[in-house]
Motif scaffolding. Structure first.
Motif, short mmCIF file in Angstrom:
data_model
loop_
_atom_site.label_atom_id
_atom_site.label_comp_id
_atom_site.label_asym_id
_atom_site.label_seq_id
_atom_site.Cartn_x
_atom_site.Cartn_y
_atom_site.Cartn_z
N GLU B 506 0.83 -1.29 -0.01
CA GLU B 506 -0.03 -0.01 -0.02
C GLU B 506 0.79 1.24 0.08
N SER B 557 4.19 20.92 12.39
CA SER B 557 2.75 20.45 12.56
C SER B 557 2.63 18.79 12.11
N MET B 564 7.79 9.22 11.20
CA MET B 564 7.38 8.08 10.36
C MET B 564 8.03 7.89 8.89
N ILE B 806 4.19 3.48 7.08
CA ILE B 806 3.11 4.18 7.17
C ILE B 806 2.99 5.19 6.18
N VAL B 807 1.75 5.53 5.41
CA VAL B 807 1.68 6.38 4.37
C VAL B 807 1.82 7.90 5.06
N THR B 808 2.62 8.84 4.32
CA THR B 808 2.95 10.03 4.61
C THR B 808 2.24 10.96 3.91
N GLU B 809 1.32 11.41 4.05
CA GLU B 809 0.62 12.42 3.02
C GLU B 809 1.05 13.76 3.36
N VAL B 811 0.91 17.54 4.30
CA VAL B 811 -0.38 18.53 4.59
C VAL B 811 0.31 19.82 5.11
N ASP B 814 -0.70 25.29 8.56
CA ASP B 814 -1.66 26.54 8.25
C ASP B 814 -1.10 27.86 8.45
N ASP B 916 2.14 19.93 16.30
CA ASP B 916 2.12 18.54 15.79
C ASP B 916 0.71 17.90 15.78
N TRP B 917 0.46 17.43 14.91
CA TRP B 917 -1.12 16.85 14.86
C TRP B 917 -1.34 15.77 15.88
N ALA B 918 0.02 14.77 16.14
CA ALA B 918 -0.48 13.70 16.97
C ALA B 918 -0.09 14.00 18.58
#
Ligand code: SF4
Ligand code: SF4
Ligand code: SF4
Ligand code: FES
Lengths: 72, 958
Positions: B506, B557, B564, B806-809, B811, B814, B916-918
């Motif tokens: 994937e 962010s 990852m 892990i997929v790293t899109e 982003v 902002d 960071d989001w996580a």
């Protein structure tokens, strides 16, 4: 926390899990919120959604239904 | 006296250890077996025979210039130097004979004839190899009259042209050329050990002299970074610590660990009585191998700085002056307030912040205070603002929150990626070790918006520098993976064997998408596609590939996503599980790793186990006799938010300065101001203390026992070198506070705390003080499966079983530039200062950096009419501050850069609350800003300074 900040943080989480393969995004967002958001933050999220949830990613709204109910 | 008896031999073996097939020879009739490549000198030393030497020392390759070490070898003509002669099988060596004795005496005679014979008043008296050798060779008289020499100020009534006056420009050491024997150990130390190449030998023969930098340079103006390697290597009093000149040679030593950065260098603290004379990096230290930087070796003066607060203080409200009180009164006051708050606002209204500068044992107690006494999980640590994404990212991909290698691993690396890190400034000893490997031919890829020193410095040049736009790490890492996957460079055998193949499929499909190609992302990242492709190919095909990264990766962010992505890249190229490879987070503070290991985070108990797991809670419930809250607690930014909302009222902060170190200063200040009891436990009245009600004096690393865990998971001993000036080690203070709240803890020594950690935390199960003392240090996991610890992780399988792609899109953050804020600010640190600078600012390190400067590209400066050294205003949507500009091409156009070591700068007034989001790790590395000329400090800075001065008032004692 300011509602804007909360919406921003929650949407960031949704954005990540949306990018992942598979169809468990809502569950994974819910798990992330249960694991890392302190009860009063989850409570604030639920209250915010109950008010109108404006600006939240729909995935967050779905996930909020599935996350652990905040204690207290 | 409490000396630590060193079980290791500290003898200088003359030349470095080698690895090779065993070779047996005979020295003075004794048979000795050593690895091939070993020098005769070292072989003799192994056999217990010390051959006289001056230009050789075992931290440097042999040079063979002094000819003092001559020996006789059967079957060879003449008298070869033992330091440069390698052993051969069956060799027969004689280290003493009439012939060699005569030569040695002659050599010494020549040296001594050009040496001032003022041994009795020399600072190196008793610690001088020239003296020792004169004794060892039996020098009894000097036949030459002092003719032309280098040491007399005047000769025959005239100025001696050869005399060079002392250079005392460096604050920590002096250079007295009149004592120099031109052995060049200093020059070689600067090259081989430190890698700075600041020193040269000028001139030839009798005229040759050691010289820092160019002709008109002194030590301070040269490239010297004051690491002290040359001082340590100097066999005479020529290069000498000023502290030794002032205080005399030390008479005892204690092995301990540096309390600055995450390298965790081992030191011998050398003292007279309880007066520290100098710190000397310990050659058996496995992190530093006998090297150090300016901070660890020299910047310890803060321990006795007049600003240090030694008595507890309290006040009812923060507009009052401080009142000095007894420990009992301070602790009673604090406990009563905390209990009162909990009664009124519930048990989740209190929290703690553990320190990444304190020991593991101290950190463990502080989180225990939250969990077992406050009965909540409101504990966090400054790792929140630096490496929390490392914990999350590596936990998700590999199954454990730590670097995979030891520092020695760099010696086996062929290609290195350094991303968002600046090792020569922030992790200097690792930087030196890396440079050494690069000089041996390893290739370097730097991924950083700034042209850091490693990109090009003496004898080191990066093969590729990808100067990406701040905030585009994920796009760059994913593009590298795109190149590796689409060009068929992935190590599929490794992936099939070690990772989840379906997840890989994937992932591969994701990264192969043309939208991730370097060409497609070039406009966004600013990295030329060809350069990125070339770097990816180099990494995938260049042999052992290692990735080192720092806060330039995490403080975004998408920090966790980048971590990852880095883990993906390592798995993709099969670079896990052997020496020379791996994923290596470079930790900022000395004990960031340890403070995370010890359960400082609000969602996990010690050993990275989530509080939701009943089985884990049960372990601690049984040990502590309390019920553990199964809900995650508040992270630092959440605590501050809750404080502003009025539901969080009390905070115990040990050894951190969140007001200066955390982003969006105004918000931090508002949060602190809303609390009813802020307890600051620190050495100094730091910025956070402006908002505190209770101040508990802290102790330095020199004043307590315990352990630090460095970036390689290495648990090092910290030893009490002197008694705490404030009366108590920090763990004792936390215990006293807990007991004032009714806890009844009874630890009498940190070893008992470590025993509790080992009993409750599987990865520490085998750790004891005895083991650490015996081995020198231990890398966790250390348990039944790895009784002596674990230098390399994930050797046969990942901690979590199969490695997970892990997929790293990408982003976009902002935090975007626009017409109002067209530039991107990124932040970092420099060599001589440490973090918020509370310690280093209180030392002579200020000669190198006494203010934070804003680096700006000439093009951006010109557009704004800013000249080098001008005051400029730096504004973002959060706030504004002023500092002086430095115009440099190190930063790209559109990017500005500053450090945050000085409170006057208030750089964090400008940073925003994006994170960071996580993990909520703040996005320090990207802030949209504007820069404009200004006349000086802003109103906020002036107002702040006034407020700070007012809140630091201490009432005169009656
Ligand atoms: S202190 Fe370090 S950098 Fe400076 S000259 Fe000596 S070895 Fe070189
Ligand atoms: S300064 Fe010291 S180490 Fe350097 S050449 Fe002179 S004596 Fe040797
Ligand atoms: S600051 Fe870091 S590199 Fe410098 S001596 Fe201390 S641990 Fe070593
Ligand atoms: S020690 Fe061997 S030549 Fe100097």
């Amino acid at each position: 926390m300011s509602p804007d900040k909360m919406v921003h943080m929650a949407n960031q989480i949704a954005t990540f899990f949306k990018s992942q393969p598979g169809d468990e995004a809502a569950d994974r967002v819910a798990a992330h919120l249960s694991d890392f958001w302190e009860p009063r933050m989850r409570r604030q999220l639920l209250d915010f959604i109950a008010a109108d949830g404006a600006g939240l990613d729909p995935l967050v709204i779905e996930a909020a239904k599935r996350m652990n109910a905040p204690a207290d | 006296m409490k000396d630590f008896i060193i079980p290791w031999n500290d003898t200088d073996m003359g030349t470095p250890a080698k690895t090779g097939a065993p070779v047996t020879l005979t020295i003075d009739g004794f048979e000795v077996t050593v690895p091939e490549g070993t020098s005769v000198m070292r072989a003799a030393s192994e056999a217990g025979i010390q051959v006289p030497k001056l230009c050789a020392t075992d931290s440097l390759e042999a040079f063979g210039s002094c000819r003092l070490c001559v020996v006789e070898i059967e079957g060879r003509r003449g008298t070869p130097s033992s330091c440069t002669t390698p052993v051969t099988e069956g060799m027969v060596v004689r280290t003493q004979s009439k012939k060699v004795q005569k030569i040695r005496r002659g050599v010494m005679e020549l040296y001594i004839s050009d040496h001032p014979l003022d041994c009795l008043t020399c600072a190196a008296n008793g610690d001088c190899e020239l003296q020792d050798m004169a004794g060892a060779v039996g020098l009894r008289d000097v036949r030459y009259a002092a003719g032309e020499n280098h040491f007399e100020v005047r000769q025959n009534g005239e100025e001696n042209p050869r005399y060079i006056a002392k250079d005392t420009s460096n604050p920590y050491f002096a250079y007295d050329p009149s004592k120099c024997i031109v052995c060049s150990r200093c020059v070689r130390a600067c090259e081989e050990v430190q890698g700075t190449f600041a020193l040269t030998i000028e001139g030839r023969g009798f005229d040759s002299r050691v010289s820092p930098g160019a002709a008109d340079d002194d030590f301070l103006t040269s490239d010297c970074v004051s690491c002290g390697a040359c001082v340590q290597a100097c066999p005479t009093g020529t290069l000498q610590e000023k502290s030794v000149i002032e205080l005399g040679t030390p008479s005892r030593s204690v092995v301990t660990t540096c309390a600055y950065c995450g390298v965790g260098c081992s030191f011998k603290a050398e003292l007279n009585g309880d007066e520290l004379v100098r710190m000397v990096p310990w050659k058996h230290g496995k992190a530093n191998r006998g090297h150090s930087c300016v901070k660890g070796r020299f910047a310890w003066g803060y321990a006795h700085h007049q600003d240090r607060i030694l008595n507890p203080m309290i006040r009812d409200s923060i507009d009052q002056p401080w009142r000095e009180v007894s420990w009992d009164e301070a602790l009673g006051f604090a406990a009563a307030r905390l209990k009162g708050i909990q009664e009124k606002h519930g048990r989740r209204s209190l929290g703690v912040i553990t320190s990444s500068r304190c020991t593991n044992e101290e950190t463990f107690l502080v989180q225990k205070l939250a969990r077992a006494v406050f009965l909540n999980n409101n504990t966090d640590t400054c790792a929140r603002v630096c490496h929390s994404p490392t914990g999350y990212g590596l936990g998700q991909t590999f199954g454990t929150s730590a670097g995979t290698q030891d520092f020695d691993s760099v010696e086996h690396t062929d290609v290195v990626i350094v991303m968002g890190a600046n090792p020569t400034d922030a992790h200097p000893v690792f930087g030196s070790r890396l440079k050494k490997r690069l000089r041996e031919g390893a290739k370097l890829i730097v991924i950083d918006p700034r042209r850091i020193d490693l990109v090009k410095s003496s004898h080191v040049e990066a093969a590729h520098h990808l100067p990406l736009k701040p905030g585009t790490n994920v796009a760059v890492i994913t593009a590298m993976a795109h190149v590796i996957v689409t060009e068929g460079l992935a190590d599929e055998a490794f992936i099939r064997d070690r990772c989840d193949w379906n997840e890989y499929a994937e992932y591969a499909e994701f990264v192969a998408d043309p939208r991730h190609s370097p060409e497609a992302t070039e406009a966004l990242t600013g990295v030329p596609a060809e350069a990125l492709r070339a770097a990816a190919r180099t990494f995938a095909t260049g042999g052992n590939g290692a990735i080192y990264y720092g806060l330039g990766v995490t403080e975004h962010s998408q920090g966790s996503t980048t971590v990852m992505g880095i883990a993906n890249l390592a798995m993709l190229t099969g670079n896990i599980g052997r020496p020379g490879v791996g994923v290596n987070p470079l930790r900022g503070q000395n004990n960031v790793q340890g403070s995370c290991d010890m359960g400082s985070f609000p969602h996990e108990l010690p050993g990275y186990r989530h509080v939701k797991n009943a089985d884990v809670r049960e372990v601690f419930e049984r040990a502590w006799g309390v019920e553990i809250d199964p809900e995650p607690g508040l992270r630092i930014p959440n605590m501050l938010d809750a404080a502003v909302d009025g539901t969080f009222k009390g905070l115990y902060v040990q050894g951190e300065d969140i007001l200066q170190s955390d982003p969006d200063t105004r918000h931090v200040a508002a949060g602190l101001a809303a609390m009813e009891c802020v307890i600051v436990h620190d050495l100094f009245l730091n910025e956070t203390a402006n908002y505190a009600h209770v101040f508990l004096p802290g102790s330095t690393f020199l004043e307590k026992d315990g352990t630090f865990t460095n970036a390689e998971r290495r648990i090092n001993m910290v030893r009490e070198v002197m008694k705490p000036l404030n009366g108590y080690a920090d763990w004792e203070v936390t215990q006293a506070l807990a007991n004032a709240m009714g806890a009844n803890w009874t630890y009498s020594h940190p070893r008992e705390i470590m025993a509790e950690i080992a009993a409750t935390t599987p990865s520490f199960a085998g750790v004891t003080y005895d083991l650490i003392t015996e081995k020198g240090s231990v890398q966790w996991p250390c348990n039944e499966a790895h009784p002596e610890g674990t230098p390399l992780m994930h050797v046969d399988e990942f901690m979590r079983g199969k490695g997970r792609f892990i997929v790293t899109e990408y982003v976009a953050t902002d935090e975007k530039t626009g017409p109002r804020f067209p530039l991107l600010l990124t932040t970092g640190r420099i060599l001589s200062q440490y973090n918020v600078g509370a310690q280093t600012r209180r030392t002579d390190n200020n000669v190198w950096h006494d203010e934070d400067m804003l680096e700006i590209h000439p093009h951006d400066a010109e557009q704004r009419g800013v000249k080098d050294g001008d005051w400029v205003k730096l504004a973002s949507r959060s706030g504004e501050t002023a500092l002086r500009a430095r115009i440099t091409e190190r930063v790209s156009p559109g990017v500005v850069y500053t450090t945050f070591h000085h409170p006057d700068t208030q750089a964090n007034v400008v940073t925003t609350d994006y994170s960071d989001w996580a993990t909520n790790c703040p996005e320090y590395k990207v802030t949209a800003v504007q820069v404009m000329p200004s006349n000086g400090p802003t109103d906020w800075q002036e107002h702040y300074n006034e407020l700070a001065a007012r809140s630091r008032r201490i009432e005169a004692a009656e």
